[in-house]
Design a protein around this motif. Structure first.
Motif, PDB file in Angstrom:
ATOM      1  N   LEU A  88      -5.984   6.368  -1.385  1.00  0.00           N
ATOM      2  CA  LEU A  88      -5.075   5.824  -2.394  1.00  0.00           C
ATOM      3  C   LEU A  88      -4.418   4.531  -1.923  1.00  0.00           C
ATOM      4  N   LEU A  89      -4.007   4.505  -0.661  1.00  0.00           N
ATOM      5  CA  LEU A  89      -3.367   3.291  -0.133  1.00  0.00           C
ATOM      6  C   LEU A  89      -4.345   2.124  -0.074  1.00  0.00           C
ATOM      7  N   ALA A  90      -5.630   2.436  -0.020  1.00  0.00           N
ATOM      8  CA  ALA A  90      -6.644   1.383  -0.029  1.00  0.00           C
ATOM      9  C   ALA A  90      -6.860   0.825  -1.438  1.00  0.00           C
ATOM     10  N   GLU A  91      -6.233   1.467  -2.432  1.00  0.00           N
ATOM     11  CA  GLU A  91      -6.339   1.014  -3.820  1.00  0.00           C
ATOM     12  C   GLU A  91      -4.944   0.774  -4.406  1.00  0.00           C
ATOM     13  N   PRO A  92      -4.225  -0.231  -3.890  1.00  0.00           N
ATOM     14  CA  PRO A  92      -2.862  -0.464  -4.389  1.00  0.00           C
ATOM     15  C   PRO A  92      -2.821  -0.768  -5.881  1.00  0.00           C
ATOM     16  N   GLY A  93      -3.896  -1.335  -6.404  1.00  0.00           N
ATOM     17  CA  GLY A  93      -3.939  -1.614  -7.836  1.00  0.00           C
ATOM     18  C   GLY A  93      -3.839  -0.341  -8.654  1.00  0.00           C
ATOM     19  N   TYR A  94      -4.481   0.714  -8.181  1.00  0.00           N
ATOM     20  CA  TYR A  94      -4.419   1.990  -8.889  1.00  0.00           C
ATOM     21  C   TYR A  94      -3.014   2.581  -8.798  1.00  0.00           C
ATOM     22  N   LEU A  95      -2.388   2.488  -7.614  1.00  0.00           N
ATOM     23  CA  LEU A  95      -1.027   3.005  -7.457  1.00  0.00           C
ATOM     24  C   LEU A  95      -0.063   2.287  -8.406  1.00  0.00           C
ATOM     25  N   ARG A  96      -0.234   0.966  -8.506  1.00  0.00           N
ATOM     26  CA  ARG A  96       0.611   0.196  -9.422  1.00  0.00           C
ATOM     27  C   ARG A  96       0.355   0.589 -10.875  1.00  0.00           C
ATOM     28  N   GLN A  97      -0.879   0.888 -11.186  1.00  0.00           N
ATOM     29  CA  GLN A  97      -1.224   1.303 -12.544  1.00  0.00           C
ATOM     30  C   GLN A  97      -0.550   2.633 -12.889  1.00  0.00           C
ATOM     31  N   VAL A  98      -0.603   3.579 -11.955  1.00  0.00           N
ATOM     32  CA  VAL A  98       0.047   4.876 -12.173  1.00  0.00           C
ATOM     33  C   VAL A  98       1.538   4.680 -12.426  1.00  0.00           C
ATOM     34  N   LEU A  99       2.151   3.834 -11.609  1.00  0.00           N
ATOM     35  CA  LEU A  99       3.585   3.582 -11.754  1.00  0.00           C
ATOM     36  C   LEU A  99       3.884   2.852 -13.058  1.00  0.00           C
ATOM     37  N   ALA A 139      -1.436  12.313  -3.511  1.00  0.00           N
ATOM     38  CA  ALA A 139      -2.221  12.986  -2.469  1.00  0.00           C
ATOM     39  C   ALA A 139      -1.908  14.479  -2.388  1.00  0.00           C
ATOM     40  N   ILE A 140      -0.662  14.857  -2.632  1.00  0.00           N
ATOM     41  CA  ILE A 140      -0.318  16.277  -2.525  1.00  0.00           C
ATOM     42  C   ILE A 140      -0.664  17.048  -3.797  1.00  0.00           C
ATOM     43  N   GLY A 141      -0.997  16.318  -4.886  1.00  0.00           N
ATOM     44  CA  GLY A 141      -1.427  17.015  -6.089  1.00  0.00           C
ATOM     45  C   GLY A 141      -0.668  16.707  -7.359  1.00  0.00           C
ATOM     46  N   ILE A 142       0.310  15.801  -7.314  1.00  0.00           N
ATOM     47  CA  ILE A 142       0.951  15.370  -8.557  1.00  0.00           C
ATOM     48  C   ILE A 142      -0.103  14.645  -9.393  1.00  0.00           C
ATOM     49  N   ASP A 143      -0.260  15.084 -10.627  1.00  0.00           N
ATOM     50  CA  ASP A 143      -1.284  14.555 -11.520  1.00  0.00           C
ATOM     51  C   ASP A 143      -0.619  13.641 -12.544  1.00  0.00           C
ATOM     52  N   PRO A 144      -0.900  12.332 -12.530  1.00  0.00           N
ATOM     53  CA  PRO A 144      -0.245  11.422 -13.473  1.00  0.00           C
ATOM     54  C   PRO A 144      -0.597  11.696 -14.929  1.00  0.00           C
ATOM     55  N   GLU A 145      -1.612  12.511 -15.172  1.00  0.00           N
ATOM     56  CA  GLU A 145      -1.925  12.911 -16.539  1.00  0.00           C
ATOM     57  C   GLU A 145      -0.983  14.002 -17.033  1.00  0.00           C
ATOM     58  N   ARG A 146      -0.368  14.713 -16.090  1.00  0.00           N
ATOM     59  CA  ARG A 146       0.520  15.820 -16.457  1.00  0.00           C
ATOM     60  C   ARG A 146       1.964  15.593 -16.047  1.00  0.00           C
TER      61      ARG A 146
END
Length: 374
Positions: free
Chosen positions: A336-347, A111-118
């Motif tokens: 983002l919190l409404a999409e826990p699947g995406y958060l788990r994917q990033v991790l 949310a603050i701008g950390i980009d998982p691509e970078r």
């Protein structure tokens, strides 16, 4: 005195020296040089930073470290962000709602701008090879050194004198493994964290001296350097150190109404004329600073604008500035919190990357140790 005792004494001197005035001045000058080197060629650096998932992140975290992580990432520095879940149990009997807190951290980062691509976001417990480095690293330190370590002493004092766990005693070694497993050569720290970084430098040097090199032209581990944070310490709403355990924080994820209620109870003083005087009026100045940081303004300008409005006008200004600044961050965080699947994917993707790098580092360590048998 034996060679080992001499080395121990030298390491102790290095830890003490790391916070001396002269050393701090040298570190500050070097940190300024590094800033210029980042501008010239950010690809030279790999940063390791992170948080323990012991609670929700607050404004002290944001203005103290999080915003700077995003800035480094955006400047082109390879950034690794550790969720230090194993470190939760260094001084606690249980992990608590750790899954919720870990996902909350990931949501805050994105949310603050950390980009998982970078940037690589990963967790301790998912990277076995990182933790396996603890074994050879422990051979490079003595228990006396660990007990003298300022980080260990501070954590022990904060525990109220309860018996020290082995994990707490070896906390600096685990931190060194965090930094060295990915061969980070830059760690953003405040001056109070310099001894922790110096311990990692000592371990890197001793590994090279004791076990040698896989490649003759370079040590297995680079000596990480400090990027000193210029962030100003924010106090809690009660005027004390901001702490999740004290309930005096404004969390990044708090809604606007809760933020307003927390700030309405913030400590000020009896003087209606608002000034920015951190030494003489710490509580009032803390609120002025928070408003300034949130609005991107100078704190003296903010104070002058409020003038004789008193504590009420000050709290109103702070509330408006904070809620305006964090509105888009909070909206994105809720998505983002409404999409826990995406958060788990990033991790999961970050953990996969960390495992790949950790496995390669561990293999190099084992070659240096002569522990490759097939």
């Amino acid at each position: 005195m034996s060679t080992e005792q001499t080395a121990d004494a030298a390491a102790a001197d290095a830890l003490a020296e790391s916070t001396s005035d002269a050393s701090l001045e040298r570190t500050t000058r070097r940190s300024q040089q590094i800033e210029a080197e980042i501008d010239a060629d950010p690809s030279r650096f790999r940063v390791l930073t992170g948080d323990r998932p012991t609670g929700h992140l607050h404004l002290g975290h944001y203005f103290g470290t999080l915003a700077n992580r995003v800035a480094l990432q955006n400047r082109g520095v390879e950034t690794w962000v550790l969720i230090a879940d194993y470190q939760v149990i260094t001084d606690r009997d249980a992990v608590g709602e750790i899954e919720e807190r870990v996902l909350s951290l990931v949501a805050d980062y994105l949310a603050i701008g950390i980009d998982p691509e970078r940037s690589t976001v990963f967790s301790h417990s998912a990277v076995p090879a990182l933790n396996q480095l603890m074994l050879p690293f422990l051979s490079l330190v003595t228990d006396a050194e660990l007990r003298r370590n300022p980080t260990v002493k501070a954590e022990y004092e904060a525990s109220g004198g309860r018996p020290m766990s082995g994990l707490l005693l070896t906390y600096p070694v685990h931190q060194a493994a965090d930094i060295l497993f990915c061969k980070a050569n830059l760690v953003p720290v405040g001056k109070d964290q310099l001894p922790h970084l110096e311990q990692a430098r000592v371990i890197a040097r001793r590994f090279d001296e004791r076990y040698g090199r896989v490649q003759p032209d370079r040590p297995v581990f680079p000596a990480p350097e400090a990027l000193l944070s210029a962030a100003t310490l924010l106090l809690g709403t009660d005027g004390q150190k901001m702490s999740k355990s004290k309930g005096n924080t404004i969390e990044i994820g708090m809604d606007a109404d809760t933020t307003a209620k927390r700030l309405k109870k913030a400590v000020t003083d009896s003087d209606r004329h608002i000034t920015y005087d951190p030494a003489g009026r710490p509580e009032v100045s803390n609120l002025v600073l928070l408003a300034a940081l949130a609005s991107g303004r100078d704190p003296h300008e903010v104070a002058a604008e409020i003038g004789d409005g008193g504590g009420g006008a000050l709290k109103k200004a702070v509330t408006e500035a904070v809620n305006e600044h964090f509105a888009p961050i909070r909206a994105r965080r809720a998505e983002l919190l409404a999409e826990p699947g995406y958060l788990r994917q990033v991790l999961a993707e970050g953990n996969a990357r960390a495992n790949e790098v950790a496995a390669a580092t561990l293999a190099e360590v084992q070659r240096a140790l002569g522990m490759v048998y097939s």
